[in-house]
Design a protein around this motif. Structure first.
Motif, mmCIF file in Angstrom:
data_model
loop_
_atom_site.group_PDB
_atom_site.id
_atom_site.type_symbol
_atom_site.label_atom_id
_atom_site.label_comp_id
_atom_site.label_asym_id
_atom_site.label_seq_id
_atom_site.Cartn_x
_atom_site.Cartn_y
_atom_site.Cartn_z
ATOM 1 N N ALA A 272 44.174 89.018 71.047
ATOM 2 C CA ALA A 272 43.188 88.551 70.070
ATOM 3 C C ALA A 272 42.254 87.595 70.793
ATOM 4 N N TYR A 273 40.959 87.924 70.802
ATOM 5 C CA TYR A 273 39.975 87.127 71.536
ATOM 6 C C TYR A 273 39.432 86.012 70.652
ATOM 7 N N ALA A 274 39.319 84.828 71.241
ATOM 8 C CA ALA A 274 38.784 83.687 70.492
ATOM 9 C C ALA A 274 37.319 83.444 70.782
ATOM 10 N N LYS A 275 36.786 84.089 71.844
ATOM 11 C CA LYS A 275 35.406 83.842 72.245
ATOM 12 C C LYS A 275 34.669 85.158 72.454
ATOM 13 N N PRO A 276 33.347 85.149 72.320
ATOM 14 C CA PRO A 276 32.557 86.375 72.514
ATOM 15 C C PRO A 276 32.715 86.971 73.911
ATOM 16 N N GLU A 277 33.040 86.146 74.905
ATOM 17 C CA GLU A 277 33.186 86.653 76.274
ATOM 18 C C GLU A 277 34.377 87.597 76.416
ATOM 19 N N GLN A 278 35.304 87.533 75.485
ATOM 20 C CA GLN A 278 36.489 88.377 75.467
ATOM 21 C C GLN A 278 37.191 88.402 76.825
ATOM 22 N N GLU A 279 37.277 89.561 77.499
ATOM 23 C CA GLU A 279 38.048 89.681 78.742
ATOM 24 C C GLU A 279 37.480 88.832 79.879
ATOM 25 N N LYS A 280 36.213 88.450 79.788
ATOM 26 C CA LYS A 280 35.601 87.652 80.846
ATOM 27 C C LYS A 280 35.816 86.147 80.648
ATOM 28 N N THR A 281 36.505 85.773 79.570
ATOM 29 C CA THR A 281 36.810 84.365 79.325
ATOM 30 C C THR A 281 37.626 83.798 80.474
ATOM 31 N N LEU A 282 37.253 82.634 80.971
ATOM 32 C CA LEU A 282 38.011 81.985 82.030
ATOM 33 C C LEU A 282 39.202 81.235 81.430
ATOM 34 N N THR B 36 53.170 85.065 73.827
ATOM 35 C CA THR B 36 54.505 85.180 73.254
ATOM 36 C C THR B 36 54.775 86.647 72.925
ATOM 37 N N GLY B 37 55.931 86.914 72.335
ATOM 38 C CA GLY B 37 56.259 88.291 71.985
ATOM 39 C C GLY B 37 55.584 88.745 70.709
ATOM 40 N N GLU B 38 55.696 87.897 69.665
ATOM 41 C CA GLU B 38 55.106 88.267 68.382
ATOM 42 C C GLU B 38 54.683 87.022 67.614
ATOM 43 N N MET B 39 53.669 87.189 66.783
ATOM 44 C CA MET B 39 53.222 86.182 65.841
ATOM 45 C C MET B 39 52.861 86.891 64.543
ATOM 46 N N SER B 40 52.932 86.180 63.438
ATOM 47 C CA SER B 40 52.523 86.781 62.168
ATOM 48 C C SER B 40 50.998 86.923 62.127
ATOM 49 N N HIS B 41 50.538 87.747 61.207
ATOM 50 C CA HIS B 41 49.096 87.968 61.035
ATOM 51 C C HIS B 41 48.362 86.644 60.841
ATOM 52 N N HIS B 42 48.873 85.805 59.977
ATOM 53 C CA HIS B 42 48.182 84.552 59.665
ATOM 54 C C HIS B 42 48.288 83.548 60.814
ATOM 55 N N GLU B 43 49.365 83.612 61.593
ATOM 56 C CA GLU B 43 49.456 82.758 62.777
ATOM 57 C C GLU B 43 48.415 83.152 63.819
ATOM 58 N N VAL B 44 48.204 84.462 63.995
ATOM 59 C CA VAL B 44 47.177 84.925 64.935
ATOM 60 C C VAL B 44 45.794 84.475 64.473
ATOM 61 N N LEU B 45 45.513 84.630 63.179
ATOM 62 C CA LEU B 45 44.223 84.191 62.657
ATOM 63 C C LEU B 45 44.016 82.698 62.878
ATOM 64 N N ALA B 46 45.041 81.909 62.614
ATOM 65 C CA ALA B 46 44.927 80.459 62.785
ATOM 66 C C ALA B 46 44.670 80.101 64.241
ATOM 67 N N ALA B 47 45.328 80.804 65.154
ATOM 68 C CA ALA B 47 45.151 80.536 66.579
ATOM 69 C C ALA B 47 43.724 80.860 67.017
ATOM 70 N N VAL B 48 43.260 82.041 66.677
ATOM 71 C CA VAL B 48 41.928 82.480 67.103
ATOM 72 C C VAL B 48 40.845 81.589 66.498
ATOM 73 N N GLN B 49 41.000 81.251 65.213
ATOM 74 C CA GLN B 49 39.980 80.443 64.543
ATOM 75 C C GLN B 49 39.928 79.016 65.080
ATOM 76 N N SER B 50 40.985 78.592 65.752
ATOM 77 C CA SER B 50 40.995 77.258 66.359
ATOM 78 C C SER B 50 40.685 77.317 67.855
ATOM 79 N N GLY B 51 40.237 78.518 68.332
ATOM 80 C CA GLY B 51 39.736 78.629 69.693
ATOM 81 C C GLY B 51 40.739 79.045 70.744
#
Length: 289
Positions: A176-186, A211-226
């Motif tokens: 799950a990408y947090a930035k527009p750079e996606q794979e090019k993110t440093l 990690t191995g797994e996260m819930s849907h809402h945990e992934v959203l929270a992570a990405v939305q916080s950068g």
């Protein structure tokens, strides 16, 4: 002193049980009421499945080390009605005991989480990367919870994804990408937790959560916080460590034999064969279109 008690003491040195999380159930989970005759094999597995029990029964296995605890919540009964309870009863009837290290093995120094650090950053710790615990180290200096890797030289997220796929021998991982750079993110920092790490990783200051797994809402929270997220399946972060665990156990056994704290106990450990299960598998498969 029985073989089961002697081996449990060895496991307590490999992964001291007081390092486990308070909610966890670790240690000797099942002590068989009799000793299986002529059994000198220890079988390592991630989960105690019927297939793994079949494997144990078809070989001279005395004890199964199941990373995940087969008994986690209190049981109101123990019957053949469920596969897991049936597996435990089959083991007990055959004279096979079951031991679980779980989060004690995660947290101990040079344990599972430290092994995962080498899979994302390479073997040259203190040269190419350093690591700290998530939170405080344990008072006895034996380890700590989770890991945060800091790379000496940042890498693109694309390279990190390649490293994880290659080192863990996986065809597919999720990101799950947090930035527009996606794979090019440093990437400079990677927070790591074996298994299911959402509750531990959220809020940690790191470029990537791995990690191995996260819930849907945990992934959203992570990405939305950068924070970028890399997931590769719960047990895929764990199973590859079993050969390393086998080597650790063998070394501690050899040390006890050569410099016994208890000669009678050392004699019981002689000739033990530590084997990684061939039937233990990740329960999910990915089907390509």
């Amino acid at each position: 002193m029985s073989l089961v008690k002697s081996f449990s003491r060895i496991m307590g040195r490999v992964a001291p049980l007081h390092l486990a999380e308070k909610w966890d159930n670790v240690g000797l989970i099942l002590e068989a009421p009799h000793v299986r005759p002529n059994a000198k094999r220890i079988l390592l597995t991630i989960d105690l499945t019927p297939a793994v029990v079949d494997e144990a029964l078809s070989t001279p296995t005395a004890l199964i080390v199941s990373y995940h605890p087969p008994i986690f919540k209190p049981l109101a009964s123990l019957t053949l009605a469920t596969p897991l309870q049936a597996s435990l009863l089959r083991c007990a009837a055959a004279g096979i005991s079951v031991y679980t290290p779980h989060t004690a093995l995660d947290s101990v120094t040079d344990g599972l989480n430290d092994w995962l650090c080498t899979k994302v950053a390479g073997p040259l710790r203190d040269i190419n990367w350093t690591a700290r615990f998530i939170g405080q180290a344990f008072p006895d200096g034996l380890g700590g919870v989770g890991r945060v890797v800091t790379l000496q030289h940042p890498m693109e997220l694309k390279m990190l994804l390649f490293n994880i796929r290659t080192e863990l021998e996986l065809k597919h991982i999720q990101v799950a990408y947090a930035k527009p750079e996606q794979e090019k993110t440093l990437v400079s920092t990677i927070a790591i937790c074996a298994g299911s790490g959402g509750s531990m990783l959220l809020g940690v200051d790191a470029d990537v959560y791995f990690t191995g797994e996260m819930s849907h809402h945990e992934v959203l929270a992570a990405v939305q916080s950068g924070h970028n997220v890399i997931l590769c399946g719960h047990t895929n972060t764990e199973r590859g460590f079993l050969p390393w665990l086998a080597k650790d156990i063998e070394e501690f056994i050899q040390e006890e034999i050569e410099q016994p704290t208890d000669p009678a106990e050392a004699d019981l450990l002689k000739g033990l064969e530590i084997v990684v299960s061939e039937r233990d598998k990740h329960p999910l498969v990915t089907i390509d279109a």
